[in-house]
Design a protein around this motif. Structure first.
Motif, short mmCIF file in Angstrom:
data_model
loop_
_atom_site.label_atom_id
_atom_site.label_comp_id
_atom_site.label_asym_id
_atom_site.label_seq_id
_atom_site.Cartn_x
_atom_site.Cartn_y
_atom_site.Cartn_z
N ARG A 197 0.85 -1.19 0.00
CA ARG A 197 0.00 0.00 0.00
C ARG A 197 0.89 1.25 0.00
N PRO A 198 0.34 2.40 -0.33
CA PRO A 198 1.15 3.63 -0.30
C PRO A 198 1.62 3.95 1.12
N ASP A 199 2.64 4.81 1.20
CA ASP A 199 3.16 5.33 2.47
C ASP A 199 3.71 4.23 3.37
N GLY A 200 4.21 3.15 2.78
CA GLY A 200 4.85 2.12 3.58
C GLY A 200 3.90 1.17 4.26
N ARG A 201 2.59 1.29 4.02
CA ARG A 201 1.65 0.36 4.62
C ARG A 201 1.67 -0.98 3.87
N ILE A 202 1.14 -2.01 4.50
CA ILE A 202 1.08 -3.33 3.88
C ILE A 202 -0.27 -3.96 4.20
N GLY A 203 -0.89 -4.59 3.21
CA GLY A 203 -2.15 -5.28 3.42
C GLY A 203 -1.95 -6.79 3.43
N LEU A 204 -2.63 -7.46 4.33
CA LEU A 204 -2.57 -8.92 4.45
C LEU A 204 -4.00 -9.43 4.35
N ILE A 205 -4.23 -10.41 3.49
CA ILE A 205 -5.60 -10.87 3.28
C ILE A 205 -5.62 -12.38 3.14
N VAL A 206 -6.64 -13.00 3.74
CA VAL A 206 -6.91 -14.44 3.61
C VAL A 206 -8.40 -14.58 3.33
N GLY A 207 -8.75 -15.38 2.33
CA GLY A 207 -10.15 -15.60 2.00
C GLY A 207 -10.41 -17.06 1.70
N LEU A 257 -11.75 -12.94 -6.83
CA LEU A 257 -11.71 -12.17 -5.58
C LEU A 257 -10.29 -11.69 -5.29
N ARG A 258 -9.32 -12.53 -5.50
CA ARG A 258 -7.94 -12.14 -5.22
C ARG A 258 -7.49 -11.04 -6.17
N THR A 259 -7.85 -11.14 -7.44
CA THR A 259 -7.49 -10.11 -8.41
C THR A 259 -8.15 -8.78 -8.05
N ALA A 260 -9.42 -8.84 -7.65
CA ALA A 260 -10.12 -7.62 -7.26
C ALA A 260 -9.46 -6.98 -6.04
N ALA A 261 -9.05 -7.81 -5.07
CA ALA A 261 -8.39 -7.26 -3.88
C ALA A 261 -7.09 -6.57 -4.25
N ARG A 262 -6.34 -7.14 -5.16
CA ARG A 262 -5.10 -6.50 -5.60
C ARG A 262 -5.38 -5.16 -6.27
N THR A 263 -6.41 -5.13 -7.12
CA THR A 263 -6.76 -3.90 -7.81
C THR A 263 -7.19 -2.82 -6.82
N LEU A 264 -8.02 -3.19 -5.86
CA LEU A 264 -8.48 -2.23 -4.87
C LEU A 264 -7.34 -1.72 -4.01
N ALA A 265 -6.38 -2.60 -3.69
CA ALA A 265 -5.22 -2.17 -2.91
C ALA A 265 -4.39 -1.17 -3.70
N ALA A 266 -4.24 -1.41 -5.01
CA ALA A 266 -3.48 -0.48 -5.85
C ALA A 266 -4.15 0.87 -5.93
N LEU A 267 -5.48 0.90 -5.80
CA LEU A 267 -6.23 2.16 -5.82
C LEU A 267 -6.28 2.82 -4.45
N ASP A 268 -5.60 2.24 -3.47
CA ASP A 268 -5.55 2.75 -2.10
C ASP A 268 -6.93 2.82 -1.47
N ASP A 301 0.26 -0.30 9.37
CA ASP A 301 0.94 0.98 9.15
C ASP A 301 2.06 1.09 10.18
N PRO A 302 3.30 0.75 9.80
CA PRO A 302 4.39 0.75 10.79
C PRO A 302 4.79 2.14 11.25
#
Length: 467
Positions: free
Chosen positions: A259-269, A285-296, A327-328
């Motif tokens: 994610r932007p600003d050094g954040r990281i997303g972790l997802i399990v489905g 679902l996984r592809t959509a999650a990646r796209t949404l993460a890229a859009l912040d 968000d570290p």
């Protein structure tokens, strides 16, 4: 060298020859053809049925274009034929060929003048009194001193039988006999043709299964993140064990999303089911999650959008999901869930505990409206996301399974060696290196309930390190 016409007189009939043909049709090796969905195993059983009782050497070749699922149609007089050597057995001791001048899986080009190309083009067996000139020259030019190859050069009777499936040739069986044995006759030819018919069905089943398996493995390998991931603000390890045979992927999915600003997303489905439908839903679902993460997209908004997508995606309804955003810099971990087992978190000096996200609705009902839970993390902390296959049991409720997993996480940290030293006494840091984190992850993955349900098991374990 001469070619016997299909209508030529058969060799002298004798009882040993008739017995060899009966063994070829009903021997143990022939009966095993098709018992396993494996091309090489099937090919080996064909040559085992033929040698050494029926002939001195036997080989199975399959058209390369058939193996890669292209059209098997062939011109009446093809300029050349490409075929792969699937199996070979030759010599007095009937040893299997694996290397040397006749390696398994070698792809050969047979010109139109060879009996192999003629058998494939015409669909008729080819009977000769020696190996063809093309084969003779190739073997002789190898300079190999293998006695079995020299025996092939002294072949006194050579039989090539096409393997036909639904009217088209997909390969051929080649048999040889030396000067010590009677020449092949029409009854011998018919016996090998019968064996080739049985082999064709078994080979087709094995090829179809192999294509499906390769497709599923390609999907799995393209979707699973790297085994070890160093991310800004921590480390990530994961493990996955599908419920299906041969490591074929099912409905579980997970990802690590920068994610932007050094954040990281972790997802399990977890998409319901284990077949290809579940895998397709999981991919979307996984592809959509990646796209949404890229859009912040924020955590709550992400799950609401996944909920809407699942409602319009076949087989994705009732999928579950849990998402954590770390968000570290701000020392904050934000978590949301949709009908998924709750994450576990373990800070320094404490026991693993559930993050109370609430049961919530699964995805695909167009009604998800869960609340995010925000946790402040000021010291190194472990966060565990997992699928229900790791905690569900046939005889106890899921809460008992989650409690057992929490104890396993604590016990894994309290173990011996470097990893145990990382946990230390009350109040010490929980700070593992990558190898220790992956080892702990593997331990958790391999420790389901004794009466666990048959379901995929997924573990995503993160060591959160505040900046």
């Amino acid at each position: 060298m001469s070619t016997a016409a299909p209508g030529a007189a058969p060799a002298v009939r004798d009882e040993p020859a008739a017995r060899r043909r009966r063994q070829l049709a009903g021997g143990p090796a022939a009966d095993m053809i098709g018992s396993e969905l494996d091309l090489h195993v099937t090919g080996n059983r064909v040559v085992h049925a033929l040698t050494p009782g029926f002939c001195d050497a036997a080989s199975v070749y399959l058209l390369e274009r058939w193996l890669v699922d292209e059209s098997t149609g062939s011109a009446a007089d093809p300029p050349q034929v490409e075929a792969r050597r699937l199996a070979l057995r030759m010599g007095a001791e009937a040893a299997e060929g694996r290397d040397g001048v006749l390696p398994i899986d070698e792809v050969l080009v047979f010109p139109r003048r060879t009996p192999y190309a003629r058998a494939l083009a015409t669909g008729h067996a080819q009977l000769l009194d020696a190996v063809d000139t093309h084969t003779f020259d190739r073997l002789a030019a190898s300079g190999d001193d293998d006695g079995r190859v020299q025996d092939l050069l002294r072949t006194a009777s050579f039989l090539v039988v096409p393997i036909r499936l639904q009217g088209a040739a997909i390969g051929f069986i080649a048999c040889t006999r030396g000067p010590h044995a009677p020449s092949f006759g029409l009854e011998d030819m018919a016996a090998v043709e019968s064996l080739a018919s049985r082999a064709a069905v078994a080979l087709d089943n094995a090829r179809r299964y192999e294509h499906e398996r390769r497709t599923a493995l390609a999907i799995r390998n393209s979707l699973l993140p790297d085994t070890h991931r160093t991310v800004e603000g921590g480390l990530v390890a994961h493990g996955y064990r599908p419920a299906g045979r041969n490591d074929i992927i099912g409905g579980d999915w997970f990802d690590v999303l920068p994610r932007p600003d050094g954040r990281i997303g972790l997802i399990v489905g977890d998409a319901m089911g284990h077949g290809p439908e579940a895998a397709v839903a999981m991919i979307q679902l996984r592809t959509a999650a990646r796209t949404l993460a890229a859009l912040d997209t924020g955590p709550r908004d992400m799950l609401q959008r996944l909920d809407a997508l699942a409602a319009d995606t076949p087989d994705a309804s009732f999928a579950t999901c849990v998402y954590a955003e770390w968000d570290p810099v701000r020392h904050l971990c934000t978590l949301v869930g949709a009908g998924h087992p709750p994450p576990l978190i373990r800070g320094p000096g404490g026991a693993a505990r559930q993050v109370p996200l609430g049961a919530g609705l699964p995805l695909g009902l167009s009604a998800w409206n869960g609340e995010a839970v925000v946790i402040e993390v000021h010291r190194p902390t472990l966060l565990l996301l997992y699928s229900d296959g790791l905690v569900e049991s046939r005889r106890s409720d899921i809460d008992a399974g989650i409690a057992r997993l929490a104890r396993a996480l604590d016990s894994g940290l309290a173990g011996g060696g470097k990893r145990g030293a990382a946990s230390g006494p009350e109040g010490s840091e929980v700070d593992l290196d990558q190898d220790e984190l992956q080892s702990l992850c593997d331990d958790l993955l391999g420790n389901p309930p004794a009466d666990a349900t048959t379901d995929d098991r997924t573990v995503l374990l993160a060591a959160l390190r505040p900046a």
